[in-house]
Design a protein around this motif. Structure first.
Motif, PDB file in Angstrom:
ATOM      1  N   TRP A   8     -47.553  50.172 -14.210  1.00  0.00           N
ATOM      2  CA  TRP A   8     -47.792  48.733 -14.093  1.00  0.00           C
ATOM      3  C   TRP A   8     -49.189  48.378 -14.594  1.00  0.00           C
ATOM      4  O   TRP A   8     -49.386  47.365 -15.237  1.00  0.00           O
ATOM      5  CB  TRP A   8     -47.637  48.301 -12.628  1.00  0.00           C
ATOM      6  CG  TRP A   8     -46.219  48.029 -12.225  1.00  0.00           C
ATOM      7  CD1 TRP A   8     -45.166  48.887 -12.303  1.00  0.00           C
ATOM      8  CD2 TRP A   8     -45.701  46.808 -11.689  1.00  0.00           C
ATOM      9  NE1 TRP A   8     -44.014  48.296 -11.835  1.00  0.00           N
ATOM     10  CE2 TRP A   8     -44.318  47.015 -11.451  1.00  0.00           C
ATOM     11  CE3 TRP A   8     -46.263  45.586 -11.377  1.00  0.00           C
ATOM     12  CZ2 TRP A   8     -43.504  46.017 -10.916  1.00  0.00           C
ATOM     13  CZ3 TRP A   8     -45.454  44.590 -10.842  1.00  0.00           C
ATOM     14  CH2 TRP A   8     -44.085  44.808 -10.621  1.00  0.00           C
ATOM     15  N   ARG A   9     -50.152  49.222 -14.285  1.00  0.00           N
ATOM     16  CA  ARG A   9     -51.534  48.940 -14.665  1.00  0.00           C
ATOM     17  C   ARG A   9     -51.709  48.948 -16.189  1.00  0.00           C
ATOM     18  O   ARG A   9     -52.640  48.329 -16.710  1.00  0.00           O
ATOM     19  CB  ARG A   9     -52.459  49.979 -14.019  1.00  0.00           C
ATOM     20  CG  ARG A   9     -53.944  49.700 -14.148  1.00  0.00           C
ATOM     21  CD  ARG A   9     -54.752  50.699 -13.362  1.00  0.00           C
ATOM     22  NE  ARG A   9     -54.653  50.458 -11.939  1.00  0.00           N
ATOM     23  CZ  ARG A   9     -55.482  49.667 -11.248  1.00  0.00           C
ATOM     24  NH1 ARG A   9     -56.465  49.051 -11.881  1.00  0.00           N
ATOM     25  NH2 ARG A   9     -55.337  49.501  -9.957  1.00  0.00           N
ATOM     26  N   ARG A  11     -49.794  47.560 -18.269  1.00  0.00           N
ATOM     27  CA  ARG A  11     -49.313  46.323 -18.868  1.00  0.00           C
ATOM     28  C   ARG A  11     -50.497  45.474 -19.322  1.00  0.00           C
ATOM     29  O   ARG A  11     -51.543  45.454 -18.678  1.00  0.00           O
ATOM     30  CB  ARG A  11     -48.457  45.539 -17.872  1.00  0.00           C
ATOM     31  CG  ARG A  11     -47.133  46.225 -17.559  1.00  0.00           C
ATOM     32  CD  ARG A  11     -46.355  45.474 -16.493  1.00  0.00           C
ATOM     33  NE  ARG A  11     -45.058  46.090 -16.270  1.00  0.00           N
ATOM     34  CZ  ARG A  11     -43.961  45.809 -16.955  1.00  0.00           C
ATOM     35  NH1 ARG A  11     -43.998  44.878 -17.901  1.00  0.00           N
ATOM     36  NH2 ARG A  11     -42.821  46.424 -16.700  1.00  0.00           N
ATOM     37  N   ILE A  14     -53.299  43.453 -17.123  1.00  0.00           N
ATOM     38  CA  ILE A  14     -53.195  43.690 -15.680  1.00  0.00           C
ATOM     39  C   ILE A  14     -54.423  44.426 -15.141  1.00  0.00           C
ATOM     40  O   ILE A  14     -54.994  44.052 -14.106  1.00  0.00           O
ATOM     41  CB  ILE A  14     -51.909  44.469 -15.343  1.00  0.00           C
ATOM     42  CG1 ILE A  14     -50.673  43.619 -15.671  1.00  0.00           C
ATOM     43  CG2 ILE A  14     -51.903  44.868 -13.877  1.00  0.00           C
ATOM     44  CD1 ILE A  14     -50.579  42.340 -14.874  1.00  0.00           C
ATOM     45  N   TYR A  30     -48.999  43.150  -5.758  1.00  0.00           N
ATOM     46  CA  TYR A  30     -47.912  42.569  -6.532  1.00  0.00           C
ATOM     47  C   TYR A  30     -46.918  41.970  -5.529  1.00  0.00           C
ATOM     48  O   TYR A  30     -46.765  42.463  -4.419  1.00  0.00           O
ATOM     49  CB  TYR A  30     -47.186  43.636  -7.347  1.00  0.00           C
ATOM     50  CG  TYR A  30     -48.042  44.390  -8.333  1.00  0.00           C
ATOM     51  CD1 TYR A  30     -48.667  43.731  -9.389  1.00  0.00           C
ATOM     52  CD2 TYR A  30     -48.200  45.770  -8.230  1.00  0.00           C
ATOM     53  CE1 TYR A  30     -49.441  44.433 -10.306  1.00  0.00           C
ATOM     54  CE2 TYR A  30     -48.969  46.483  -9.133  1.00  0.00           C
ATOM     55  CZ  TYR A  30     -49.593  45.809 -10.169  1.00  0.00           C
ATOM     56  OH  TYR A  30     -50.359  46.497 -11.064  1.00  0.00           O
ATOM     57  N   ILE A  47     -45.311  38.800 -13.968  1.00  0.00           N
ATOM     58  CA  ILE A  47     -45.877  39.493 -12.817  1.00  0.00           C
ATOM     59  C   ILE A  47     -46.703  38.509 -12.004  1.00  0.00           C
ATOM     60  O   ILE A  47     -47.538  37.788 -12.546  1.00  0.00           O
ATOM     61  CB  ILE A  47     -46.751  40.687 -13.256  1.00  0.00           C
ATOM     62  CG1 ILE A  47     -45.862  41.773 -13.883  1.00  0.00           C
ATOM     63  CG2 ILE A  47     -47.543  41.248 -12.088  1.00  0.00           C
ATOM     64  CD1 ILE A  47     -46.635  42.969 -14.382  1.00  0.00           C
ATOM     65  N   VAL A  88     -50.926  35.638 -15.701  1.00  0.00           N
ATOM     66  CA  VAL A  88     -50.490  36.207 -14.422  1.00  0.00           C
ATOM     67  C   VAL A  88     -50.825  35.203 -13.325  1.00  0.00           C
ATOM     68  O   VAL A  88     -51.977  34.773 -13.204  1.00  0.00           O
ATOM     69  CB  VAL A  88     -51.193  37.555 -14.129  1.00  0.00           C
ATOM     70  CG1 VAL A  88     -50.818  38.062 -12.742  1.00  0.00           C
ATOM     71  CG2 VAL A  88     -50.825  38.587 -15.188  1.00  0.00           C
ATOM     72  N   PRO A 130     -51.151  47.736  -5.690  1.00  0.00           N
ATOM     73  CA  PRO A 130     -51.362  48.073  -7.107  1.00  0.00           C
ATOM     74  C   PRO A 130     -52.031  49.422  -7.327  1.00  0.00           C
ATOM     75  O   PRO A 130     -52.023  49.947  -8.448  1.00  0.00           O
ATOM     76  CB  PRO A 130     -52.258  46.929  -7.603  1.00  0.00           C
ATOM     77  CG  PRO A 130     -52.930  46.410  -6.397  1.00  0.00           C
ATOM     78  CD  PRO A 130     -51.960  46.586  -5.271  1.00  0.00           C
TER      79      PRO A 130
END
Length: 394
Positions: A8-9, A11, A14, A30, A47, A88, A130
């Motif tokens: 995820w990081r 992306r 982010i 998140y 997100i 975001v 996260p």
């Protein structure tokens, strides 16, 4: 269950946002649809982040990190951070102070369970750390996700009183994520409070209905909504899902992508006046209103290509699919509508007198050309010569 925090990081944008909000301190997680979809193995689009920082602090931290901060919903604590071109949404934890079913007055807090309690469904109230990917679940959302069950948080009637749109959202989420029969308590509450939809703007209703109709096969859900009288207070013209079922089958047979507006046309009577009236009430765009009215007209004629030329390819495909003529719709979708290969100026050069006669001759040529199946070569020249001769002789 947990998320792959490192993935995820990676992306876009982010990592910068998380660093600006000091994610290692535990003040940000998140939340919502992205967490739900990731756990279901579905593609993730937007997100969202939840934070215990006050909105002013969020803005200060973002600006210090040179990240654009847009106050898109500041009254409700929402800031849109734009990092590396990626937006975001970041929303401060909150609780409802008051609500009238359409909008709420909120108070900011640092209470994660309280923030979760004000959300609609358990599967939408999942938070993820996260740093570790660990899930925070305060209302049994993980169990509901595993069972593919859409369930209101707490008392369904209370959740609906807070936001009447949750009636339609209940059916949309069940259509998309649910298995089997809907949650009985939620279904009963939505049925009992269907009239509450009348208090909502028609734009919000239209937006939610279009989302429902955009699901792969919304027929069972729409049929249940009709049976339970959910749509009757706002769109009483919708009385059966039978035509929708036929259209969904036609779309599949033709290989043409599902279309929510076409599916709305299937639910309405085959009356252009009624279709246009419904579209106006739902505050749809002028283009959408014309398309619904065109679909409701229903006439097909003998030649789908001629129909596509006169009313537009999209509207012609709508009519064919609504008539269960999927093979013809498939062929029409692969066809490029031609343009009339002559202009008024060219007619004048051929001796047609300037003025209204040019327009009449052009229209006569166009009608003959379409009727003959859009010929070229000698047949086309014959059509033009005949109409030009008629115009000059007249």
């Amino acid at each position: 269950m947990k998320l792959d925090a490192q993935a995820w990081r990676k992306r876009r944008g982010i990592a910068r946002i998380l660093t600006a909000l000091d994610s290692a301190s535990g003040h940000v997680r998140y939340v919502g649809g992205a967490v739900r979809d990731d756990l279901l193995g579905l593609p993730i689009s937007d997100i969202d982040l939840a934070t215990s920082f006050h909105p002013d602090d969020v803005v200060r931290r973002l600006e210090k990190a040179r990240i654009k901060a847009v106050p898109t919903g500041i009254a409700h604590g929402t800031i849109t951070a734009v990092a590396d071109g990626q937006p975001v949404e970041i929303t401060t934890l909150r609780s409802d102070v008051s609500t009238d079913g359409r909008r709420a007055t909120v108070a900011f807090s640092d209470d994660w369970p309280a923030d979760a309690a004000r959300r609609d469904f358990t599967i939408n109230a999942l938070y993820a750390d996260p740093e570790t990917g660990e899930i925070s679940d305060y209302f049994g959302g993980l169990d509901d996700l595993e069972a593919r069950r859409v369930r209101f948080i707490g008392d369904p009637l209370t959740r609906i009183a807070e936001d009447h749109l949750r009636i339609l959202r209940f059916f949309r989420f069940h259509a998309r994520f649910g298995f089997g029969e809907p949650d009985s308590e939620g279904l009963a509450a939505c049925t009992a409070r269907a009239n509450d939809l009348m208090a909502l703007s028609r734009e919000r209703i239209a937006d939610e209905l279009i989302k429902i109709l955009g699901i792969e096969d919304p027929t069972p859900t729409v049929a249940l909504m009709i049976e339970r009288g959910i749509l009757k207070p706002v769109i009483p013209e919708i009385v059966s899902a039978a035509s929708l079922a036929k259209l969904v089958a036609s779309e599949k047979d033709s290989g043409i992508e599902p279309d929510a507006l076409r599916r709305l046309a299937a639910l309405l009577p085959r009356d252009p006046v009624i279709a246009a009236d419904v579209a106006a009430r739902l505050k749809l765009s002028n283009k959408a209103r014309k398309r619904l009215a065109a679909a409701a007209a229903g006439e097909l004629g003998e030649n789908p290509r001629s129909l596509a030329y006169w009313i537009g390819q999209e509207s012609a495909i709508d009519r064919l699919l609504l008539a269960a003529r999927s093979e013809e719709a498939h062929g029409l979708a692969a066809w490029t509508v031609p343009r009339l290969p002559i202009s008024g100026g060219q007619l004048i050069k051929r001796g047609v007198t300037e003025g209204p006669l040019v327009a009449r001759t052009l229209k006569a040529i166009e009608r003959a050309w379409v009727t003959e199946g859009f010929p070229d070569g000698e047949k086309w020249e014959s059509i033009v010569s005949e109409q030009v001769g008629s115009a000059k002789g007249g």
